[in-house]
Scaffold this motif. Structure first.
Motif, PDB file in Angstrom:
ATOM      1  N   PRO A   1      31.955  47.365   4.110  1.00 21.80           N
ATOM      2  CA  PRO A   1      30.585  46.943   4.447  1.00 21.80           C
ATOM      3  C   PRO A   1      30.205  45.686   3.647  1.00 21.80           C
ATOM      4  N   ILE A   2      29.632  44.720   4.329  1.00 22.62           N
ATOM      5  CA  ILE A   2      29.164  43.487   3.705  1.00 22.62           C
ATOM      6  C   ILE A   2      27.642  43.423   3.852  1.00 22.62           C
ATOM      7  N   ALA A   3      26.958  43.214   2.738  1.00 15.93           N
ATOM      8  CA  ALA A   3      25.494  43.197   2.779  1.00 15.93           C
ATOM      9  C   ALA A   3      24.956  41.955   3.472  1.00 15.93           C
ATOM     10  N   GLY A   4      25.653  40.817   3.302  1.00 15.52           N
ATOM     11  CA  GLY A   4      25.168  39.605   3.929  1.00 15.52           C
ATOM     12  C   GLY A   4      26.014  38.401   3.581  1.00 15.52           C
ATOM     13  N   LEU A   5      25.697  37.281   4.212  1.00 21.51           N
ATOM     14  CA  LEU A   5      26.417  36.026   3.998  1.00 21.51           C
ATOM     15  C   LEU A   5      25.405  34.915   3.717  1.00 21.51           C
ATOM     16  N   ILE A   6      25.675  34.144   2.686  1.00 16.92           N
ATOM     17  CA  ILE A   6      24.834  33.009   2.324  1.00 16.92           C
ATOM     18  C   ILE A   6      25.561  31.740   2.744  1.00 16.92           C
ATOM     19  N   GLY A   7      24.904  30.914   3.558  1.00 16.72           N
ATOM     20  CA  GLY A   7      25.506  29.687   4.045  1.00 16.72           C
ATOM     21  C   GLY A   7      24.630  28.485   3.760  1.00 16.72           C
ATOM     22  N   LEU A   8      25.124  27.336   4.162  1.00 15.31           N
ATOM     23  CA  LEU A   8      24.396  26.083   4.014  1.00 15.31           C
ATOM     24  C   LEU A   8      23.626  25.815   5.299  1.00 15.31           C
ATOM     25  N   ALA A   9      22.349  25.561   5.165  1.00 16.09           N
ATOM     26  CA  ALA A   9      21.497  25.402   6.338  1.00 16.09           C
ATOM     27  C   ALA A   9      21.919  24.201   7.177  1.00 16.09           C
ATOM     28  N   PRO A  10      21.980  24.360   8.514  1.00 17.81           N
ATOM     29  CA  PRO A  10      22.283  23.203   9.367  1.00 17.81           C
ATOM     30  C   PRO A  10      21.183  22.161   9.264  1.00 17.81           C
ATOM     31  N   GLY A  11      21.607  20.900   9.266  1.00 20.90           N
ATOM     32  CA  GLY A  11      20.633  19.831   9.148  1.00 20.90           C
ATOM     33  C   GLY A  11      20.268  19.478   7.731  1.00 20.90           C
ATOM     34  N   SER A  12      20.812  20.222   6.758  1.00 17.03           N
ATOM     35  CA  SER A  12      20.538  19.895   5.360  1.00 17.03           C
ATOM     36  C   SER A  12      21.310  18.634   4.982  1.00 17.03           C
ATOM     37  N   PRO A  13      20.880  17.931   3.946  1.00 21.08           N
ATOM     38  CA  PRO A  13      21.572  16.693   3.561  1.00 21.08           C
ATOM     39  C   PRO A  13      23.044  16.895   3.210  1.00 21.08           C
ATOM     40  N   ASP A  14      23.417  18.134   2.851  1.00 23.41           N
ATOM     41  CA  ASP A  14      24.781  18.388   2.403  1.00 23.41           C
ATOM     42  C   ASP A  14      25.697  18.945   3.487  1.00 23.41           C
ATOM     43  N   ASP A  15      25.203  19.064   4.735  1.00 19.87           N
ATOM     44  CA  ASP A  15      26.046  19.706   5.750  1.00 19.87           C
ATOM     45  C   ASP A  15      27.110  18.772   6.330  1.00 19.87           C
ATOM     46  N   VAL A  16      27.313  17.618   5.689  1.00 16.99           N
ATOM     47  CA  VAL A  16      28.374  16.702   6.113  1.00 16.99           C
ATOM     48  C   VAL A  16      29.711  17.086   5.483  1.00 16.99           C
ATOM     49  N   VAL A  17      29.756  18.189   4.759  1.00 17.10           N
ATOM     50  CA  VAL A  17      30.993  18.648   4.146  1.00 17.10           C
ATOM     51  C   VAL A  17      32.074  18.820   5.205  1.00 17.10           C
ATOM     52  N   SER A  18      33.310  18.469   4.863  1.00 17.40           N
ATOM     53  CA  SER A  18      34.421  18.604   5.808  1.00 17.40           C
ATOM     54  C   SER A  18      34.572  20.052   6.239  1.00 17.40           C
ATOM     55  N   GLY A  19      34.605  20.265   7.556  1.00 18.54           N
ATOM     56  CA  GLY A  19      34.784  21.612   8.078  1.00 18.54           C
ATOM     57  C   GLY A  19      33.533  22.472   8.035  1.00 18.54           C
ATOM     58  N   TYR A  20      32.355  21.858   7.905  1.00 17.89           N
ATOM     59  CA  TYR A  20      31.107  22.632   7.836  1.00 17.89           C
ATOM     60  C   TYR A  20      30.994  23.587   9.027  1.00 17.89           C
ATOM     61  N   PHE A  21      30.483  24.798   8.738  1.00 19.71           N
ATOM     62  CA  PHE A  21      30.322  25.806   9.785  1.00 19.71           C
ATOM     63  C   PHE A  21      28.983  26.512   9.602  1.00 19.71           C
ATOM     64  N   ASP A  22      28.217  26.589  10.670  1.00 21.66           N
ATOM     65  CA  ASP A  22      26.947  27.299  10.671  1.00 21.66           C
ATOM     66  C   ASP A  22      27.223  28.757  11.065  1.00 21.66           C
ATOM     67  N   TYR A  23      27.017  29.689  10.137  1.00 22.21           N
ATOM     68  CA  TYR A  23      27.351  31.092  10.359  1.00 22.21           C
ATOM     69  C   TYR A  23      26.225  31.894  11.017  1.00 22.21           C
ATOM     70  N   SER A  24      25.149  31.252  11.409  1.00 19.45           N
ATOM     71  CA  SER A  24      23.996  32.008  11.912  1.00 19.45           C
ATOM     72  C   SER A  24      24.345  32.837  13.142  1.00 19.45           C
ATOM     73  N   ASP A  25      24.986  32.248  14.150  1.00 19.21           N
ATOM     74  CA  ASP A  25      25.350  33.003  15.355  1.00 19.21           C
ATOM     75  C   ASP A  25      26.380  34.078  15.038  1.00 19.21           C
TER      76      ASP A  25
END
Length: 338
Positions: A24-48
Motif C-alpha cells: 500500500p502506498i499512501a501517496g505520491l508527491i510530484g512537481l506541478a505542471p507549468g511550474s518553472p522547474d518542469d523543464v527537467v529532462s523526462g518530466y512526468f505529470d503523475y496526476s492522471d
C-alpha cells in the motif's frame, strides 16, 4: 506504515508500478505542471496516473523543496518512509529530519555507488562504453550519495542501449529490489551497510557539453549520441556559420577505401530520405535521426569539439563548485593531457 513516493520523471514509472503492486502506498508527491522547474529532462505529470489508481497526489512548485512553502504540508502527511524515485535534486535536510531519516534514494554507477557518486551516472556510463551498471538503494543523508546502503544489484549495458533503455533497465531493477520482503526487512538505518572505500564523484553535465568531436572513432561518437538522446537535450554539431543540428540516433557505417580524403566532420553523402554520413577518425557515422533547420548536403563541414578539452572543462567546473569532492579516476585520465 505510511509510505510516500517523491518523483518528477517518467523514467522511474516501472519501479513505481512494481512498488504499488507490492504494498500500500499512501501517496505520491510530484512537481506541478507549468511550474518553472518542469523543464527537467523526462518530466512526468503523475496526476492522471494517480487518479486512475486512487492514489493521493500532492504537488510542489519548486524542485528545491523550500521549507517555507512545504514544511507544514509535508509534516501533515505524517510520512514514515519516503521513496525518492526520479527526483533529480538533493533532498533537503529538513525533509530528511521530518521523515526520521527514512528517506530512501537510488544511485549507482559503473563502479558502484561509492566510486561513482554525483551526477548523470547513466549518461557517463554509456558515454564511456561501460558494460555493467551497479545500482543501490540507500538511506539519503545530508551528504551526496553517501548514506548507508540497503541493497545493490547490477544489470548489463549493451551496444543497443541508449539513455532511455538504460533508465528502463535501472527502473525495473530498482522496482524488483523494492518489491522484495528482504529489502523492507532492512529498512532501518542501523541494519544498512555503511559505504566503505574511497569516494569519487561524477561531475554534472550541461546541455552545452553535448557538442560532438568528429575526430574520435565512430564507436565513441555513437556512444556519445546514445548517452545524450531523448529525453535529454541531445548531442549536437553545427555547420560552419550555421545553427545547431541535434543528433538523436546514429550508427556505424563501414565502407573501405571511400572518402579517405575527407576531413573529419565533413558530410560525405546525403540520402534521399534526409539521412547523411559524416566522416570520423576511423570511417563514417550514419545519422539516422536528427533535427536541423536545413537539409544537410555533401561537402558541408560540421564544427567539432575536442573531447579532451571538453572533459577538462567539465572537471574544472566541478572543482570550482565542489573543491573537496574528487572526480572519478576515469575522467581524470581522459583529461590528463591538460
Amino acid at each position: 506504515m505510511n509510505v510516500w513516493i517523491l518523483s518528477a520523471t517518467g523514467t522511474y514509472l516501472p519501479a513505481i508500478e512494481r512498488v504499488v503492486a507490492a504494498m500500500p502506498i499512501a501517496g505520491l508527491i510530484g512537481l506541478a505542471p507549468g511550474s518553472p522547474d518542469d523543464v527537467v529532462s523526462g518530466y512526468f505529470d503523475y496526476s492522471d496516473w494517480c487518479r486512475e489508481r486512487a492514489i493521493r497526489h500532492e504537488t510542489v512548485e519548486k524542485y528545491a523543496l523550500p521549507p517555507e512553502s512545504n514544511h507544514a504540508r509535508f509534516a501533515a502527511l505524517d510520512i514514515d518512509v519516503l521513496l525518492v524515485l526520479g527526483w533529480q535534486r538533493l533532498v533537503p535536510n529538513w525533509l530528511i529530519e521530518l521523515c526520521h531519516g527514512k528517506v530512501i534514494g537510488v544511485h549507482g554507477s559503473s563502479a558502484g555507488i561509492t566510486a561513482g557518486r554525483g551526477r548523470s551516472p547513466l549518461n557517463w556510463a554509456l558515454m564511456l562504453r561501460q558494460s555493467r551498471f551497479f545500482v543501490s538503494l540507500f538511506f539519503i543523508s545530508p551528504g551526496i550519495d553517501d548514506g548507508p546502503v540497503i541493497a545493490t544489484r547490477d544489470f548489463p549495458l549493451t551496444l543497443d542501449d541508449d539513455i532511455e533503455t538504460a533508465y528502463w533497465k535501472m527502473s525495473i531493477t530498482v522496482g524488483d529490489l523494492l518489491a522484495t520482503e528482504q529489502t523492507w526487512a532492512a529498512l532501518e538505518p542501523a541494519s544498512a551497510q555503511s559505504q566503505g572505500g574511497s569516494a569519487s564523484y561524477l561531475p554534472q553535465r550541461q546541455p552545452d557539453d553535448g557538442m560532438i568531436d568528429w575526430n574520435r572513432d565512430m564507436e565513441d561518437i555513437i556512444a556519445f549520441v546514445r548517452a545524450l538522446t531523448r529525453p535529454y537535450p541531445g548531442a549536437f554539431s553545427m555547420p560552419d556559420g550555421g545553427d545547431k543540428i541535434r543528433i538523436w540516433r546514429a550508427r556505424p557505417f563501414k565502407l573501405a577505401n571511400v572518402g579517405t580524403d575527407l576531413a573529419c566532420g565533413e558530410v560525405a553523402e546525403r540520402f534521399a530520405d534526409g539521412r547523411f554520413l559524416v566522416r570520423c577518425a576511423n570511417g563514417f557515422v550514419l545519422i539516422d535521426d536528427h533535427e536541423a533547420p536545413a537539409a544537410m548536403t555533401a561537402g558541408t563541414r560540421l564544427a567539432s569539439a575536442n573531447w579532451v578539452d571538453q572533459i577538462a572543462a567539465i572537471i574544472d567546473r566541478h572543482r570550482s563548485r565542489y573543491p573537496s569532492l574528487p572526480v572519478t579516476p576515469e575522467l581524470l585520465a581522459i583529461a590528463a593531457p591538460h
